[in-house]
Enzyme design. Structure first.
Site, PDB file in Angstrom:
ATOM      1  N   GLY A  49       0.508  -1.343  -0.293  1.00 30.55           N
ATOM      2  CA  GLY A  49      -0.031   0.089  -0.038  1.00 30.55           C
ATOM      3  C   GLY A  49       0.237   1.305   0.042  1.00 30.55           C
ATOM      4  N   HIS A  84      -4.926 -15.373 -10.750  1.00 31.97           N
ATOM      5  CA  HIS A  84      -3.750 -15.046 -10.627  1.00 31.97           C
ATOM      6  C   HIS A  84      -3.410 -16.388  -9.696  1.00 31.97           C
ATOM      7  CE1 HIS A  84      -0.661 -12.962  -9.569  1.00 31.97           C
ATOM      8  NE2 HIS A  84      -1.274 -12.288  -7.647  1.00 31.97           N
ATOM      9  N   ARG A 112       0.131 -12.906   2.393  1.00 32.19           N
ATOM     10  CA  ARG A 112       0.151 -14.660   1.952  1.00 32.19           C
ATOM     11  C   ARG A 112       1.821 -14.469   3.071  1.00 32.19           C
ATOM     12  NH1 ARG A 112       0.918 -18.097  -2.922  1.00 32.19           N
ATOM     13  NH2 ARG A 112       1.660 -16.075  -3.508  1.00 32.19           N
TER      14      ARG A 112
END
Length: 317
Positions: A18, A180, A87
């Site tokens: 971000g 994806h 992840r």
């Protein structure tokens, strides 16, 4: 530039992805404000202060607003949702589904309540499901909600092709479609080095090896970093999508977009080549795929549908 805010972008999540996206968007000087929202107190505020102090050096005016309050996002033209659990090594994108469903639902509700006409770019994994969830929760037209994946995967593919052939990376045009991750669909028929088709430069098994490395591109970086995941290339991908929407300058790129009959596929979010602009996804561009590529794309669509069924069960609970 006057005091009236004419262009505003919100990035949800002040993690590495971000904050890097915010830095890229601010540096292009295409918005009056870039708002960075995060639940951690002080984090977005500190990063914003640091970035704003770089403006005299870098020579741009865009102001970054760091906040824990969604009220500061009101009137945004575009939002990028990066919030969610990242992840960890050995973790599949599907492991993230339950926790990130809850986060993305709450974020979307907060955003749309304050900016009902915004366009949303979803980054949070599992990408295809989170994009659909955002579209459903937001109530926005499907063309105003999209996911970032294809630009990143295509860029990774281009990098590996350039490395393998030892050519100028900017001479390579590479493309991936589909989902994806595991059901990413490489499109060698649409890959070129200069004007030369990739298939004339590499044998099928060599192309397959590059495809496999591309498919595992994110996991390879996660494995190397030990903690955290990729954010330089991914943030570039989301930022260029936001730029096309903000500036209205058409940009053709593979994104996770809603299909309504293109390639014979309907009612699913899938990675396809699209024209982005002020209206969000302004057109899905149908390419002349080989039979194998088209079959793989249909396979990816069915895999996404199966995962969306899992999402439906989660949301009901």
């Amino acid at each position: 530039m006057g005091h009236e805010i004419t262009k505003k972008v919100t990035v949800v999540g002040a993690g590495k992805y971000g904050s890097t996206a915010v830095q890229r968007l601010a540096g292009w000087d295409i918005a009056d404000e870039v708002v960075m929202v995060d639940i951690v107190e002080g984090l977005p505020q500190g990063l914003a202060l640091d970035m704003n102090q770089s403006r005299p050096i870098e020579g741009y005016r865009t102001r970054v607003i760091g906040t824990n309050d969604y009220d500061a996002t009101a009137g945004s033209d575009v939002a990028i949702i990066t919030a969610g659990l990242p992840r960890k090594p050995g973790m599949s994108r599907m492991d993230l589904l339950a926790v990130n469903t809850r986060i993305v639902k709450q974020v979307t509700e907060q955003l749309v309540e304050r900016s009902p006409d915004m366009t949303i770019i979803v980054v949070t994994n599992p990408l295809d499901q989170m994009t659909l969830l955002t579209a459903d929760v937001s109530g926005l037209p499907r063309n105003k909600v999209m996911g970032q994946a294809g630009i990143l995967d295509s860029s990774r593919f281009a990098h590996f092709i350039a490395d393998r052939l030892d050519v100028d990376v900017l001479s390579v045009r590479a493309l991936t479609l589909g989902s994806h991750g595991e059901t990413m669909v490489p499109v060698p028929s649409q890959c070129f080095v200069g004007d030369t088709p990739l298939s004339e430069l590499l044998a099928p098994d060599e192309i397959d090896a590059l495809v496999e490395r591309t498919r595992g591109g994110g996991a390879e970086i996660v494995g190397l970093l030990k903690t955290g995941s990729a954010y330089y290339a991914p943030s570039s991908a989301a930022a260029v999508m936001a730029r096309a929407i903000l500036t209205g300058e058409p940009y053709n790129a593979p994104v996770c977009a809603w299909l309504s009959g293109q390639y014979g596929i309907s009612g699913v979010y899938l990675g396809v080549l699209a024209r982005l602009g002020a209206g969000g996804v302004e057109e899905v561009i149908e390419l002349p795929l080989t039979d194998t590529e088209r079959r793989d794309l249909h396979g990816a669509a069915e895999a996404v549908r199966a995962k969306v069924a899992e999402l439906a069960e989660l949301v009901v609970d």
